[in-house]
Design an enzyme around this catalytic site. Structure first.
Site, PDB file in Angstrom:
ATOM      1  N   GLN A 232       7.904   0.955 -20.699  1.00 30.17           N
ATOM      2  CA  GLN A 232       8.319  -0.523 -19.469  1.00 30.17           C
ATOM      3  C   GLN A 232       8.907  -1.815 -20.024  1.00 30.17           C
ATOM      4  O   GLN A 232       8.071  -3.180 -19.400  1.00 30.17           O
ATOM      5  CB  GLN A 232       7.441  -0.501 -18.843  1.00 30.17           C
ATOM      6  CG  GLN A 232       6.472   0.558 -18.582  1.00 30.17           C
ATOM      7  CD  GLN A 232       7.172   0.646 -17.091  1.00 30.17           C
ATOM      8  OE1 GLN A 232       7.661  -0.103 -16.372  1.00 30.17           O
ATOM      9  NE2 GLN A 232       6.888   1.608 -16.484  1.00 30.17           N
ATOM     10  N   SER A 233      10.093  -2.004 -20.645  1.00 27.36           N
ATOM     11  CA  SER A 233      10.491  -2.667 -21.413  1.00 27.36           C
ATOM     12  C   SER A 233      10.907  -3.237 -20.185  1.00 27.36           C
ATOM     13  O   SER A 233      12.364  -2.933 -19.259  1.00 27.36           O
ATOM     14  CB  SER A 233      11.698  -2.201 -21.948  1.00 27.36           C
ATOM     15  OG  SER A 233      12.128  -3.488 -22.209  1.00 27.36           O
TER      16      SER A 233
END
Ligand SMILES: *Cc1c(COP(=O)(O)O)cnc(C)c1O
Length: 339
Positions: free
Chosen positions: A83-84
């Site tokens: 989920q960067s």
């Protein structure tokens, strides 16, 4: 800080590709400040940088993509967690500029529900046309990225590899610039901030701000950072090292002192990307009192630390506190079940 004494900071020697549309606003939070009954709270809206859903990585990417283009790159590869936000904004910036983009994303956060794996940032990575490499948590993402870059180079591509969070010294220049922007806004509006509060993940935002204050000849020790990734001693060492490398890009004789870096690990909880009760409470409080959105991984935890410091009296009435809102809104959808 005494903004009147600040010299102008000249970053024109560094290649840069504009991705923001000018300075981000500073806003007062009257309802939240009154509710907590202590210091006056202000926010620097680095979450409203238009491109790709916005967030703090765009400031770094202005200099990173500037460097990539100066080297003739046609492809950019970066790394991060599934989920960067940095990966998502790298993909958005690449789309805007016309670079190929590949993301090496690892499952380092032990969350395997459908929202975490398939929603939030990952939806947007695909929309921006990035190729995603999905790696297990144990993988060495940077090594994979370097190997992939070499493979593409044998096919004639010119590849720029960008580190975790974009936090190379070049990337940190984005927050050197932000420090100058804060000083200018503080001066123009007659708002002397007692403290500046930030999350510290890959440390580039914090390190860049500290380097910026040092480069302007101002006291850098009024920044309070809450680590959301490593423990305090690890984050301190990383931030000090990055701040020194960054400030020395500007002038070789400048140094950042150990005590210029202040890191609190009280909000880290079980680890990176792992929700805490105080994070959930902080996200709800900001949303319900001010209609503003924090994220579950970074700004929610750091803002929980700010709330704690107001309620314990560390930030008393009469002080002005500036919280840097760093973005990460898509994370709320990846962590839907927590809310
Ligand atoms: C990356 C990130 C941070 C932390 O910035 P670092 O430079 O990695 O310390 C804070 N907030 C959000 C939303 C981020 O994506």
């Amino acid at each position: 800080m005494n903004p009147a004494l600040a010299p102008a900071l000249d970053l024109s020697a560094f290649p840069r590709r504009a991705l923001l549309d000018g300075p981000t606003p500073i806003q007062h939070l009257p309802r939240l400040s009154a509710h907590l009954g202590g210091a006056d709270i202000y926010v620097k809206r680095d979450d409203v940088t238009g491109l790709g859903g916005g967030g703090n990585k765009l400031r770094k990417l202005e200099f990173l993509i500037g460097e990539a283009l100066a080297r003739g790159a046609d492809t950019i590869i970066t790394v991060g967690a599934r989920q960067s936000n940095h990966a998502r904004l790298t993909a958005a910036a690449a789309a805007r500029i016309g670079l190929e983009c590949e993301l090496v994303l690892t499952r380092t956060v032990p969350r395997f529900d459908h929202d975490y794996i398939e929603n939030g940032n990952i939806v947007l990575d695909a929309l921006f046309g990035a190729r995603v490499h999905d790696l297990p948590g144990s993988a060495n993402a940077l090594q994979f990225a370097e190997d992939r870059a070499n493979e593409l180079r044998t096919q004639g591509r010119n590849v720029y590899v960008c580190p975790l969070g974009g936090s190379s010294p070049t990337g940190c220049l984005g927050y050197v610039d932000c420090a100058a922007e804060i000083v200018a806004q503080s001066h123009a509006r007659g708002l002397p901030f007692d403290r500046i509060v930030v999350p510290n993940g890959s440390s580039g935002m914090h390190a860049g701000l500290v380097a910026g204050f040092v480069a302007m000849g101002l006291d850098p020790s009024n920044i309070d950072a809450f680590t959301v990734l490593g423990n305090a001693s690890h984050a301190h060492a990383t931030t000090l090292d990055k701040a020194n490398q960054t400030v020395q890009l500007i002038a070789a004789n400048l140094r950042v002192e150990r005590d210029a870096i202040s890191i609190d690990e009280a909000q880290l909880g079980p680890g990176y990307g792992m929700p805490t009760d105080s994070m959930r409470a902080a996200v709800r409080l900001m949303a319900s009192k001010e209609g503003l959105l924090l994220d579950p991984v970074y700004s929610g935890k750091a803002f929980a630390g700010l709330v704690e410091n107001v309620t314990t009296g560390k930030y008393p009435a009469g002080q002005k506190i500036l919280f840097v809102m760093s973005g990460g809104l898509p994370g709320l959808f990846a962590y839907r079940s927590e809310f």
